[in-house]
Design a protein around this motif. Structure first.
Motif, short mmCIF file in Angstrom:
data_model
loop_
_atom_site.label_atom_id
_atom_site.label_comp_id
_atom_site.label_asym_id
_atom_site.label_seq_id
_atom_site.Cartn_x
_atom_site.Cartn_y
_atom_site.Cartn_z
N THR A 38 0.84 -1.21 0.00
CA THR A 38 0.00 0.00 0.00
C THR A 38 0.86 1.25 0.00
O THR A 38 0.61 2.20 -0.75
N LEU A 87 -6.47 -3.33 -2.61
CA LEU A 87 -5.09 -2.89 -2.44
C LEU A 87 -4.82 -1.63 -3.25
O LEU A 87 -4.22 -0.67 -2.75
N GLY A 142 -4.04 2.26 -1.95
CA GLY A 142 -2.82 2.94 -2.37
C GLY A 142 -3.05 4.20 -3.17
O GLY A 142 -2.09 4.80 -3.68
#
Length: 319
Positions: A166, A286, A290
């Protein structure tokens, strides 16, 4: 007192010495990729049991016209990791970018890779950047003002534990800027036997790749590790959804690195690499965590591997 080699990357020295002193010894996977390590990994990608490269390359060849239509023309392609001899040309031919920026920690390998692209694409401006892409870095001023496409193939994101993955994706977002796009490859969860075979090939290339880390430590850090005292092992960690690579001591062994001494008992290991596998929902979460919004996703017929195109989020995302 042993001689200290001034040319050694201080981060490499610190990661090795600190990592081996941990209760569960581990060394970050990025140090596997010196020149020899990069060459060995290229060999691994061509092995019959190593499906990720073959599968991803086939997907790029089949899907690239569709992917290219979603990417701004005359962009700058920033590849995190020196360009693959097979995958990078597929992308560059389809996208026809204005500039190509390969980023890699291995300077010699980076320059050779960049020279190949420069030769094969004479009208393309190539700007190699020697850097650890997990850390702060500056992109070339020559691409200022261009739209940007990050390229992160090979499921390299799987080498990072989820929190670090991340953080890395957030770092990519900051580096590339708001509105940039990212084309990323992610390996999917599958049968354990296939996974183990891919990371412990019968030809022994992955074992040599892993053991090369010990040779690098000996060469660069005045170490006396007996290479023959360790063997490569790949393990599936079902709880964490990942393949782990270890260097396991086959006997009691003691060695020195510079002035530090280390003792390993038979069966104790050095954890050298992870390869996390993601399902569709986990991959998208994910990316969102991020700072990237998934735009499109492609898989092969067997759903072994995924390519995802995402866009850097315009709104402020959670720190």
């Amino acid at each position: 007192m042993l001689e200290t080699l001034e040319h050694v990357d201080p981060a490499f020295r610190a990661d090795v010495l600190n990592g081996l002193a941990e209760p569960i010894p581990a060394i970050p996977a990025r140090w596997l990729y010196d020149r020899r390590g990069s060459e060995l990994f290229d060999e691994i990608t061509r092995l019959p049991a190593y499906y990720p490269t073959r599968t991803e390359t086939g997907m790029l060849e089949e899907r690239m016209p569709e992917i290219a239509r979603l990417i701004a023309p005359a962009c700058a392609v920033v590849e995190f990791g020196a360009g693959s001899a097979t995958k990078t040309p597929i992308l560059l031919r389809a996208v026809q970018p204005k500039a190509y920026v390969p980023v890699d920690i291995s300077g010699d390998y980076l320059r050779e890779s960049a020279e190949v692209v420069d030769r094969d694409f004479p009208g393309l401006a190539v700007h190699p950047v020697e850097a650890d892409f997990t850390r702060d870095m500056q992109l070339p001023k020559e691409i200022d003002g261009m739209s940007r496409l990050g390229f992160f193939p090979g499921s390299t994101i799987g080498n990072f534990v989820p929190q670090s993955a991340t953080d890395l994706l957030r770092h990519f977002r900051t580096t590339l800027g708001t509105g940039a796009k990212l084309l990323i490859g992610m390996d999917r969860v599958k049968g354990v036997e296939r996974l183990i075979a891919a990371y412990d090939d019968p030809e022994g290339v992955t074992a040599e790749f892993n053991l090369n880390l010990l040779r690098r430590i000996n060469r660069e850090l005045n170490a006396d590790i007996p290479i023959e005292a360790f063997r490569h092992q790949a393990r599936w960690n079902d709880m964490l959804g990942r393949i782990e690579m270890h260097l396991v001591a086959i006997r009691d062994v003691e060695f020195a690195i510079e002035e530090a001494r280390f003792v390993f008992r038979a069966g104790q290991s050095i954890h050298t690499e992870n390869s996390h596998k993601y399902g569709p929902r986990g991959a998208r979460l994910l990316l969102l965590a991020g700072g990237w919004t998934p735009l499109a996703e492609w898989t092969d017929d067997d759903e072994d591997f995924a390519l995802i195109l995402a866009e850097a989020q315009r709104e402020r995302f959670a720190p």
